[in-house]
Design a protein around this motif. Structure first.
Motif, short mmCIF file in Angstrom:
data_model
loop_
_atom_site.label_atom_id
_atom_site.label_comp_id
_atom_site.label_asym_id
_atom_site.label_seq_id
_atom_site.Cartn_x
_atom_site.Cartn_y
_atom_site.Cartn_z
N ASP A 171 4.40 52.36 21.74
CA ASP A 171 3.73 51.44 22.66
C ASP A 171 3.17 50.25 21.86
O ASP A 171 2.35 50.43 20.96
CB ASP A 171 2.60 52.18 23.39
N GLU B 259 -2.51 57.10 24.93
CA GLU B 259 -2.57 56.21 23.77
C GLU B 259 -4.00 56.06 23.28
O GLU B 259 -4.27 56.08 22.07
CB GLU B 259 -1.98 54.83 24.11
N ALA C 86 -0.63 49.89 21.85
CA ALA C 86 -1.27 50.95 21.05
C ALA C 86 -1.11 50.66 19.55
O ALA C 86 -2.05 50.84 18.77
CB ALA C 86 -0.67 52.31 21.39
N ARG C 87 0.05 50.18 19.16
CA ARG C 87 0.30 49.87 17.76
C ARG C 87 -0.57 48.69 17.30
O ARG C 87 -1.10 48.68 16.19
CB ARG C 87 1.79 49.60 17.52
N ALA D 149 -2.26 62.75 26.43
CA ALA D 149 -0.87 62.42 26.11
C ALA D 149 0.06 63.51 26.64
O ALA D 149 1.14 63.21 27.18
CB ALA D 149 -0.70 62.26 24.60
N SER E 266 3.42 56.19 17.78
CA SER E 266 3.56 55.58 19.10
C SER E 266 4.57 54.45 19.05
O SER E 266 4.67 53.74 18.05
CB SER E 266 2.21 55.02 19.56
N CYS F 293 -5.08 59.43 21.57
CA CYS F 293 -4.38 59.63 20.29
C CYS F 293 -4.90 58.66 19.23
O CYS F 293 -5.15 59.06 18.09
CB CYS F 293 -2.87 59.46 20.47
N LEU G 154 -4.17 50.20 27.50
CA LEU G 154 -3.61 51.42 26.94
C LEU G 154 -3.74 52.55 27.94
O LEU G 154 -4.75 52.66 28.64
CB LEU G 154 -4.35 51.81 25.66
N LYS H 121 0.18 53.71 11.32
CA LYS H 121 1.01 53.97 12.50
C LYS H 121 2.47 54.10 12.11
O LYS H 121 2.90 53.60 11.08
CB LYS H 121 0.84 52.87 13.53
N ASP I 264 1.98 60.30 20.65
CA ASP I 264 1.70 59.92 22.03
C ASP I 264 2.94 60.20 22.89
O ASP I 264 3.97 60.67 22.41
CB ASP I 264 1.18 58.49 22.13
#
Length: 152
Positions: free
Chosen positions: A108, A90, A111-112, A45, A106, A93, A86, A122, A15
């Motif tokens: 973020d 994000e 996002a995680r 992204a 990522s 992806c 998000l 991740k 991302d």
């Protein structure tokens, strides 16, 4: 920017946060060395990255060889169903990583967290640097110096 790729087997979706961090220090090569055939991103992204590049803060040509995946209808629909907290990058992806059993890269937090909720593996900038050290691409001191430069 990038080349269009319809399907990537077990892709590693980068991302904007990861794209930005590695471009800032001019070390996109590390990501490409780790995942030479599977590193990729989405148009959304890449658009987020391009906005930063347009402002002059990022090198515009940093990711020209990074493959860009084309989302399927199912991936686009799933991305649209994800939290509006998000960004589009994000969401897309994460959606591609979910549908293609890939890895989301990522930094973020939202996002995680969403990746964890959907059982999507991740990693982030630090995880990528750690893997580079483990594989002998960087020393620990080099990785720490890159991280410090990214933070600065």
């Amino acid at each position: 920017m990038g080349t269009d790729v319809a399907v990537v087997s077990r892709p590693v979706l980068l991302d904007d946060t990861v794209l930005t961090n590695f471009a800032l220090v001019g070390r996109q090569d590390l990501v490409m060395r780790l995942w030479p055939t599977t590193a990729c991103t989405t148009p959304s992204a890449l658009d987020e990255y391009a906005a930063g590049a347009a402002s002059g803060l990022l090198p515009a040509d940093a990711w020209v060889s990074l493959p860009v995946v084309t989302l399927t209808e199912a991936e686009a629909a799933f991305a649209a169903s994800l939290s509006p907290r998000l960004g589009a990058g994000e969401r897309t992806c994460l959606s591609v990583a979910f549908h293609r059993r890939g890895l989301l890269a990522s930094d973020d937090w939202d996002a995680r967290r969403a990746a964890q909720q959907h059982s999507v593996p991740k990693t982030g900038t630090v995880g990528i640097l750690v893997l580079c050290v483990q594989r002998g691409y960087l020393s620990r001191d080099q990785a720490n110096a890159l991280l410090a430069e990214m933070i600065a």
